[in-house]
Design a protein around this motif. Structure first.
Motif, PDB file in Angstrom:
ATOM      1  N   THR A 182      -2.533   2.535   4.870  1.00 18.59           N
ATOM      2  CA  THR A 182      -2.281   3.961   4.673  1.00 18.59           C
ATOM      3  C   THR A 182      -2.981   4.698   5.803  1.00 18.59           C
ATOM      4  OG1 THR A 182      -2.081   3.864   2.264  1.00 18.59           O
ATOM      5  CG2 THR A 182      -2.726   5.979   3.229  1.00 18.59           C
ATOM      6  N   PHE A 217      -5.470   6.630  -2.422  1.00 21.50           N
ATOM      7  CA  PHE A 217      -4.302   5.816  -2.170  1.00 21.50           C
ATOM      8  C   PHE A 217      -4.430   4.482  -2.893  1.00 21.50           C
ATOM      9  CE2 PHE A 217      -6.376   7.526   1.590  1.00 21.50           C
ATOM     10  CZ  PHE A 217      -7.206   6.516   2.032  1.00 21.50           C
ATOM     11  N   THR A 272      -8.730  12.826  -1.756  1.00 22.67           N
ATOM     12  CA  THR A 272      -7.475  12.094  -1.683  1.00 22.67           C
ATOM     13  C   THR A 272      -7.654  10.688  -2.235  1.00 22.67           C
ATOM     14  OG1 THR A 272      -5.687  11.446  -0.191  1.00 22.67           O
ATOM     15  CG2 THR A 272      -7.929  11.239   0.667  1.00 22.67           C
ATOM     16  N   GLN A 293       0.832  -1.187   0.000  1.00 21.26           N
ATOM     17  CA  GLN A 293       0.000   0.000   0.000  1.00 21.26           C
ATOM     18  C   GLN A 293       0.871   1.242   0.000  1.00 21.26           C
ATOM     19  OE1 GLN A 293      -3.032  -1.743   3.196  1.00 21.26           O
ATOM     20  NE2 GLN A 293      -3.771   0.168   2.277  1.00 21.26           N
ATOM     21  N   SER A 294       0.395   2.265  -0.689  1.00 20.94           N
ATOM     22  CA  SER A 294       1.096   3.545  -0.674  1.00 20.94           C
ATOM     23  C   SER A 294       0.080   4.678  -0.787  1.00 20.94           C
ATOM     24  CB  SER A 294       2.102   3.604  -1.830  1.00 20.94           C
ATOM     25  OG  SER A 294       1.411   3.511  -3.068  1.00 20.94           O
ATOM     26  N   PRO A 295       0.412   5.841  -0.178  1.00 23.25           N
ATOM     27  CA  PRO A 295       1.564   6.039   0.682  1.00 23.25           C
ATOM     28  C   PRO A 295       1.362   5.398   2.048  1.00 23.25           C
ATOM     29  CG  PRO A 295       0.204   7.980   0.711  1.00 23.25           C
ATOM     30  CD  PRO A 295      -0.447   7.031  -0.260  1.00 23.25           C
ATOM     31  N   GLN A 296       2.376   5.442   2.872  1.00 22.24           N
ATOM     32  CA  GLN A 296       2.271   4.895   4.220  1.00 22.24           C
ATOM     33  C   GLN A 296       1.390   5.794   5.085  1.00 22.24           C
ATOM     34  OE1 GLN A 296       6.183   4.186   5.690  1.00 22.24           O
ATOM     35  NE2 GLN A 296       5.505   2.867   7.336  1.00 22.24           N
ATOM     36  N   SER A 297       1.523   7.117   4.877  1.00 20.22           N
ATOM     37  CA  SER A 297       0.682   8.053   5.622  1.00 20.22           C
ATOM     38  C   SER A 297       0.379   9.269   4.752  1.00 20.22           C
ATOM     39  CB  SER A 297       1.365   8.487   6.921  1.00 20.22           C
ATOM     40  OG  SER A 297       2.537   9.210   6.643  1.00 20.22           O
ATOM     41  N   LEU A 298      -0.673   9.949   5.126  1.00 20.23           N
ATOM     42  CA  LEU A 298      -1.166  11.065   4.320  1.00 20.23           C
ATOM     43  C   LEU A 298      -1.801  12.082   5.261  1.00 20.23           C
ATOM     44  CD1 LEU A 298      -1.318  11.548   1.273  1.00 20.23           C
ATOM     45  CD2 LEU A 298      -3.454  10.275   1.235  1.00 20.23           C
TER      46      LEU A 298
END
Lengths: 115, 110
Positions: free
Chosen positions: B104, B21, B19, B6-11
């Motif tokens: 994410t 992911f 948004t 999964q990406s990104p790891q954080s947002l």
């Protein structure tokens, strides 16, 4: 109310002291699983059961045992806990969808600390 | 072992932003792709189960698409709200086992 229950919710224990985490579901699901969650690693499956008396290893089964004597219960047994089994544990039960795939319902989690 | 990423790891987004992911999985032996929403101190809740290439699912402001040929799924949140703050997990079953991505983590600032 349809639910998956786990007990205990929190447990602090010492190395080598056998423990059991219980899991029960009231939805008559055949498939049940145990997962552990560690920071940065996501959920990893420990064991799963396709039905009564049918269990199999997941990705990280070492140090764990399970049993499935009744459809509703799927206990997780740590015969000799070690500090690397400190983690957040989730039980889940799943129903098969008509379109394929399974919908998983998770229990509230058990936070285990092994000193 | 099935590699689900999964990406990104954080947002971190502002309230009102849209948004998206990504979840990547091996396209061979595909069976289904699951999305979950996991709020802090709660248990993961199922959002979508997707099985067909080109599938699009929607629940309120959250939607997901699936491309099994190239091995990815997108999760979209339109007009993010602070209550959308959570970790979003995807998972793929493979021979009766489930493989999860690492998630994410979305933080929506008011």
């Amino acid at each position: 109310e349809a639910q998956v229950t786990q007990n205990p919710r929190y447990l602090i224990t010492v190395t080598g002291k056998k423990l059991t985490v219980t899991c029960s579901q009231n939805m008559n699901h055949e498939y049940m699983s145990w997962y552990r969650q560690d920071p940065g690693l996501g959920l990893r499956q420990i064991y799963y059961s396709m039905n009564v008396e049918v269990t199999d290893k997941g990705d990280v089964p070492e140090g764990y045992k399970v049993s499935r004597k009744e459809k509703r219960n799927f206990p997780l047994i740590l015969e000799s806990p070690s500090p690397n089994q400190t983690s957040l544990y989730f039980c889940a039960s799943s129903r098969t969808l008509g379109t394929g795939g399974m919908e998983q319902f998770f229990g509230p989690g058990t936070r285990l600390t092994v000193l | 072992i099935l590699n689900v990423e999964q990406s990104p790891q954080s947002l971190h987004v502002q309230e009102g932003d849209s948004t998206n992911f990504t979840c990547s999985f091996p396209s061979s032996n595909f069976y289904a792709l699951h999305w979950y929403r996991w709020e802090t101190a709660k248990s993961p809740e199922a959002l979508f189960v997707m099985t067909l290439n080109g599938d699009e699912k929607k629940k309120g402001r959250i939607s997901a698409t699936l491309n099994t040929k190239e091995g990815y799924s997108y999760l979209y949140i339109k007009g993010s709200q602070p209550e959308d703050s959570a970790t979003y997990l995807c998972a793929a079953p493979f021979f009766n086992k489930f493989y999860f991505g690492s998630g994410t983590k979305l933080n929506v600032k008011p």
